[in-house]
Write a protein that holds these residues in place. Structure first.
Motif, PDB file in Angstrom:
ATOM      1  N   VAL A  35       0.841  -1.212   0.000  1.00 54.50           N
ATOM      2  CA  VAL A  35       0.000   0.000   0.000  1.00 54.50           C
ATOM      3  C   VAL A  35       0.873   1.257   0.000  1.00 54.50           C
ATOM      4  O   VAL A  35       0.656   2.206  -0.752  1.00 54.50           O
ATOM      5  CB  VAL A  35      -0.952  -0.002   1.200  1.00 54.50           C
ATOM      6  CG1 VAL A  35      -1.679   1.343   1.310  1.00 54.50           C
ATOM      7  CG2 VAL A  35      -1.951  -1.148   1.096  1.00 54.50           C
ATOM      8  N   PHE A  36       1.893   1.238   0.856  1.00 53.26           N
ATOM      9  CA  PHE A  36       2.773   2.408   0.961  1.00 53.26           C
ATOM     10  C   PHE A  36       3.506   2.661  -0.362  1.00 53.26           C
ATOM     11  O   PHE A  36       3.604   3.798  -0.837  1.00 53.26           O
ATOM     12  CB  PHE A  36       3.775   2.186   2.090  1.00 53.26           C
ATOM     13  CG  PHE A  36       4.664   3.372   2.333  1.00 53.26           C
ATOM     14  CD1 PHE A  36       4.141   4.526   2.904  1.00 53.26           C
ATOM     15  CD2 PHE A  36       6.017   3.313   1.993  1.00 53.26           C
ATOM     16  CE1 PHE A  36       4.972   5.617   3.130  1.00 53.26           C
ATOM     17  CE2 PHE A  36       6.826   4.406   2.215  1.00 53.26           C
ATOM     18  CZ  PHE A  36       6.320   5.564   2.789  1.00 53.26           C
ATOM     19  N   SER A  37       3.963   1.560  -0.948  1.00 49.92           N
ATOM     20  CA  SER A  37       4.659   1.700  -2.239  1.00 49.92           C
ATOM     21  C   SER A  37       3.724   2.207  -3.312  1.00 49.92           C
ATOM     22  O   SER A  37       4.106   3.026  -4.175  1.00 49.92           O
ATOM     23  CB  SER A  37       5.242   0.340  -2.663  1.00 49.92           C
ATOM     24  OG  SER A  37       6.172  -0.128  -1.705  1.00 49.92           O
ATOM     25  N   SER A  38       2.488   1.729  -3.269  1.00 49.59           N
ATOM     26  CA  SER A  38       1.511   2.186  -4.271  1.00 49.59           C
ATOM     27  C   SER A  38       1.245   3.678  -4.141  1.00 49.59           C
ATOM     28  O   SER A  38       1.135   4.408  -5.126  1.00 49.59           O
ATOM     29  CB  SER A  38       0.209   1.391  -4.107  1.00 49.59           C
ATOM     30  OG  SER A  38       0.438   0.023  -4.329  1.00 49.59           O
ATOM     31  N   LEU A  39       1.125   4.090  -2.881  1.00 48.04           N
ATOM     32  CA  LEU A  39       0.881   5.530  -2.672  1.00 48.04           C
ATOM     33  C   LEU A  39       2.053   6.365  -3.181  1.00 48.04           C
ATOM     34  O   LEU A  39       1.877   7.410  -3.811  1.00 48.04           O
ATOM     35  CB  LEU A  39       0.644   5.795  -1.186  1.00 48.04           C
ATOM     36  CG  LEU A  39      -0.670   5.267  -0.614  1.00 48.04           C
ATOM     37  CD1 LEU A  39      -0.729   5.462   0.903  1.00 48.04           C
ATOM     38  CD2 LEU A  39      -1.850   5.991  -1.278  1.00 48.04           C
ATOM     39  N   ILE A  40       3.260   5.882  -2.863  1.00 49.71           N
ATOM     40  CA  ILE A  40       4.449   6.613  -3.342  1.00 49.71           C
ATOM     41  C   ILE A  40       4.478   6.648  -4.859  1.00 49.71           C
ATOM     42  O   ILE A  40       4.786   7.679  -5.489  1.00 49.71           O
ATOM     43  CB  ILE A  40       5.736   5.980  -2.783  1.00 49.71           C
ATOM     44  CG1 ILE A  40       5.800   6.196  -1.266  1.00 49.71           C
ATOM     45  CG2 ILE A  40       6.978   6.540  -3.449  1.00 49.71           C
ATOM     46  CD1 ILE A  40       6.978   5.500  -0.600  1.00 49.71           C
TER      47      ILE A  40
END
Length: 832
Positions: free
Chosen positions: A31-36
């Motif tokens: 999720v964090f990578s997707s947001l980034i």
């Protein structure tokens, strides 16, 4: 106890706790990578959009109209050819106006050498249009007296005419108050480019808009005390000057770097460099900025770039760092120090030898004391050019499109006008308190072409009020020739006809009486028409004008090009009409050309920034006055100079046959003179702006200015061609009757063939009868000799051959008698 029971009952097993609000670490990472990633993608999209916006900004301005370029106005060129009326003083003045430098080798443009009466001139060349260009060349010319005796050139001249380039007389500037002279890269000397690169951007031809090495080197040099260098590349400096501002913010610097890279992706180094050379700010001229090296060269040295020494080029490059700090006029020491830094940079880069470096260091700055560029030395003429342009072009086109205007200004004539007005007004101002605030105006044109050659219409500082066109003042006796022209054209009068200069009373429309008087308050009775005009008698003029009517007078003025409404009252006949010097110049231009009206104009050609001709003023000549009528009027105006109120003009030379008319208004408020030679028609007005009396007449106020101006020029005689319909006869002065040269009051004058006099003077009739009687006696004597010879030879004598004159008409038939009657008058006229 209850407390412990309660705890046991409320504690749940660990395995049975709910997992709400918690995710495995792997899922959190995704999720964090997707947001980034989304943020990066969004950033990249925004950056791409921003770069597209910057890219469009760059290309839109760079490929479109880069600058608002002022229009430049030039004089007419000096035409040189064998036999041209050019003397050493003319050449000296023109070369000074163009700032040509004396140089024995004359190996560079803008230089010349004079040896005695021989000149060697290395011209700069000039572009008059795309198809009319003068390349630089060397002229060898010899002057003998006041003419060019011989002329040669290194380039062929098919027409035989070589043009010395026109003088820049001013500009019409953009509302942005930016001034520049756009130059192409091949017009920029290589040493200047070398100096610029050595000082501002040594890696210009290697980097792609931004130079990391350059920034690092600049920081290192600046901290170590080396030669001062900027960290920005030339491309970045162009971006800052061309698109951005000088704010020292991170955002501006980031934009500068990005746009510099984008600019280098689109355009070549040469295009970028040429734009930089024309964009850079290098000083201030009043409220106008000096942009580009081309204009800076003119502003500081009054020379084109290619004529500057290396040290002068280095000085301009040094100013790029700070035009105010290194202004050579205000801070010459700082400017010289900065120049020497630039020269040292060139030495370090190997683009300047040690010998040339040391020689350049010894040179003075060589800056002209006062900036020439931007401030016209001929503001009155430039004002008239602007007015004429405004009738044809939109204001923005004049200010922004880089037009080239070749005007009709003759700098030699203009300088003569400036000197004459300044000198004579200064003398007149010392006469009395009335003349202390005296002002004047002078306008002059080529009568044949209608080209305006000089104008003086303001004081020492141009305020916008140009008296040559804005001062509408009563013109007095300048309009009298129109009345006498009307009388001559009617056929009722000839140049010797009597006109009545006795007192006259005119009843006006409201019933009041008007009693015009002569300036001398004396009456002269009947006087010859030419005398009435030459002496400027008012009473005879009004009487003659009223005979033909004020309406006729107004129509005649319209024929002569006067557009102002003429007041419908009799005092208009004596010049109570408000007209400007330019208006009167148009009237007298007609008289000077044999009756042809060519509108006075100040523009020859208008060329756009691509060399295309937008306007070329041709000869728009119209017949205004019949040539035979104008011929007589011109003769009458010549009498004003030869023996009338303008006799002082004879000092210029009686062989010139000058013509003109003085003008003085009521209470001596305005003094005028309008007159012409063969090649100049000129009008002078002298008066006060507050319209108070000056105590000067046309002959004592305006005429001295006119004479001083004309004597500074090379004048040709008035020599109007004699038209058909003119015959020269002996007339009795003050009767207009046919006369004979042996009569006391006889004058040999031109007369309209269609209106020959029908009567002869008593003196002429007596002489004619005596001549006819003598001829009759001679004829009879000859016939007697013939008859005697016939008798000796036995030949028959024809009947009636020997009869006397009293029987001639009795022996002629009726047709022969009629034929004799028809030819008698013609024979008599020939005799008279």
């Amino acid at each position: 106890m209850q407390k412990s029971n309660f705890k046991r009952s409320t504690t749940l097993p660990q395995s049975s706790r709910p997992a709400i609000g918690t995710l495995p670490s792997q899922q959190r990472g995704i999720v964090f990578s997707s947001l980034i990633l989304l943020v990066i993608i969004a950033g990249m999209v925004l950056l791409a959009l921003y770069l597209i916006k910057l890219d469009r900004t760059i290309t839109h301005k760079f490929e479109g109209k880069r600058w608002d370029i002022p229009a430049k106005v030039y004089s007419q060129p000096l035409e040189l050819y064998q036999g041209a009326n050019v003397d050493r003083e003319t050449m000296k003045t023109w070369l000074e106006l163009l700032n040509y430098q004396s140089n024995k080798s004359y190996d560079r443009t803008g230089t010349y050498h004079r040896s005695g009466n021989t000149y060697f001139i290395h011209t700069r060349g000039f572009t008059y249009s795309a198809n009319d260009k003068d390349a630089e060349q060397v002229i060898k010319m010899t002057i003998s007296g006041n003419k060019i005796a011989s002329i040669q050139s290194t380039l062929p001249a098919k027409s035989g005419i070589i043009r010395l380039e026109p003088v820049n007389i001013g500009g019409i500037y953009p509302d942005s108050n930016e001034d520049r002279l756009v130059v192409s890269l091949d017009e920029v000397p290589q040493p200047l480019i070398d100096a610029l690169i050595a000082t501002e951007d040594r890696a210009f031809y290697e980097h792609k808009g931004v130079s990391i090495r350059g920034i690092a080197r600049a920081v290192l040099n600046n901290f170590s005390g080396g030669s001062m260098q900027g960290g920005s590349t030339i491309t970045q400096q162009l971006i800052k000057n061309f698109y951005l501002n000088s704010d020292r913010t991170l955002k501006r610097k980031a934009n500068e770097a990005l746009m510099a890279v984008l600019l280098e992706l689109h355009y070549s180094k040469d295009e970028i460099l040429q734009t930089y050379l024309n964009e850079i700010y290098l000083g201030q001229n009043g409220n106008r900025s000096i942009n580009g090296f081309g204009l800076a060269s003119q502003f500081y040295f009054d020379k084109p770039l290619k004529e500057l020494r290396i040290d002068q080029q280095a000085m301009l490059v040094g100013m790029a760092k700070g035009p105010s700090i290194y202004n050579p006029r205000r801070h010459p020491n700082d400017s010289k120090a900065r120049r020497d830094v630039v020269l040292n940079n060139m030495l370090a880069m190997g683009t300047l030898s040690q010998e040339d470096y040391e020689k350049a260091l010894e040179q003075p700055l060589g800056v002209v004391d006062k900036p020439v560029e931007g401030k016209s030395q001929f503001p009155d003429f430039l004002d008239i050019v602007k007015r004429e342009l405004n009738t044809v072009y939109y204001s923005d086109d004049l200010k922004n499109e880089g037009l080239i205007i070749i005007s009709t200004l003759d700098p030699i004539a203009q300088l003569a006008a400036d000197k004459a007005v300044d000198k004579k007004l200064s003398e007149l101002r010392r006469n009395s308190s009335k003349t202390k605030d005296l002002q004047g105006a002078l306008v002059s044109a080529n009568p044949e072409t209608g080209e305006l050659v000089s104008v003086v219409g303001s004081g020492s500082e141009f305020t916008g009020f140009n008296r040559a066109v804005d001062a509408k003042r009563q013109v007095g006796s300048l309009l009298k020739p129109v009345i006498y022209m009307t009388a001559l054209e009617s056929g009722r009068y000839n140049l010797a006809s009597p006109v009545d200069d006795s007192p006259i009373t005119v009843t006006l429309g409201d019933g009041t009486k008007w009693n015009p008087k002569n300036y001398s308050n004396r009456d002269h009775g009947y006087v010859p028409l030419t005398t009435a005009l030459a002496k400027s008698y008012n009473q005879s003029t009004v009487r003659l004008g009223m005979e033909f009517g004020v309406d006729t007078f107004a129509r005649q003025l319209r024929r002569l090009g006067v557009q102002e409404k003429i007041p419908p009252y009799p005092s208009a006949l004596l010049g109570s009409v408000n007209l400007s010097p330019m208006d009167m110049l148009g009237v007298y231009q007609v008289f000077a050309t044999g009756g042809f009206r060519t509108p006075i104009h100040s523009i020859r050609t208008v060329i756009d920034n691509r060399g295309r001709i937008l306007q070329r003023t041709g000869l728009n000549t119209q017949r205004s006055i019949p040539p035979e009528t104008n011929f007589l009027t011109n003769y009458a105006l010549q009498q004003v100079v030869s023996n009338g109120t303008a006799r002082r003009a004879q000092s210029l030379g009686s062989h010139l046959n000058l013509a003109g008319k003085t003008g003085t208004t009521n209470n001596y408020r305005d003094a005028w003179f309008a007159g012409y030679s063969g090649n100049y028609v000129s009008v002078v007005w002298v008066g006060r702006d507050d319209n108070k009396p000056i105590g000067l007449s046309g002959g004592t106020g305006a005429l001295p200015v006119w004479i001083d101006y004309m004597k500074r020029l090379k004048l040709t005689p008035v020599a109007l061609p004699e038209p058909e319909g003119i015959e020269w006869l002996w007339l009795e002065n003050n009767s207009g009757k046919l006369s004979n040269e042996r009569c006391a009051d006889a004058r040999y004058l031109p007369v309209l063939s269609a209106h020959l006099p029908k009567e002869a003077s008593a003196c002429a009739l007596g002489l004619y009868q005596q001549e006819r009687a003598r001829e009759q006696l001679q004829w009879q004597s000859q016939q007697g000799v013939i008859n005697q010879q016939r008798r000796r030879e036995g030949l028959e004598i024809p009947n009636g051959e020997a009869v006397d004159s009293d029987n001639d008409e009795d022996q002629a038939d009726s047709n022969d008698a009629q034929s004799r009657a028809d030819t008698w008058y013609d024979r008599a006229v020939e005799w008279f």
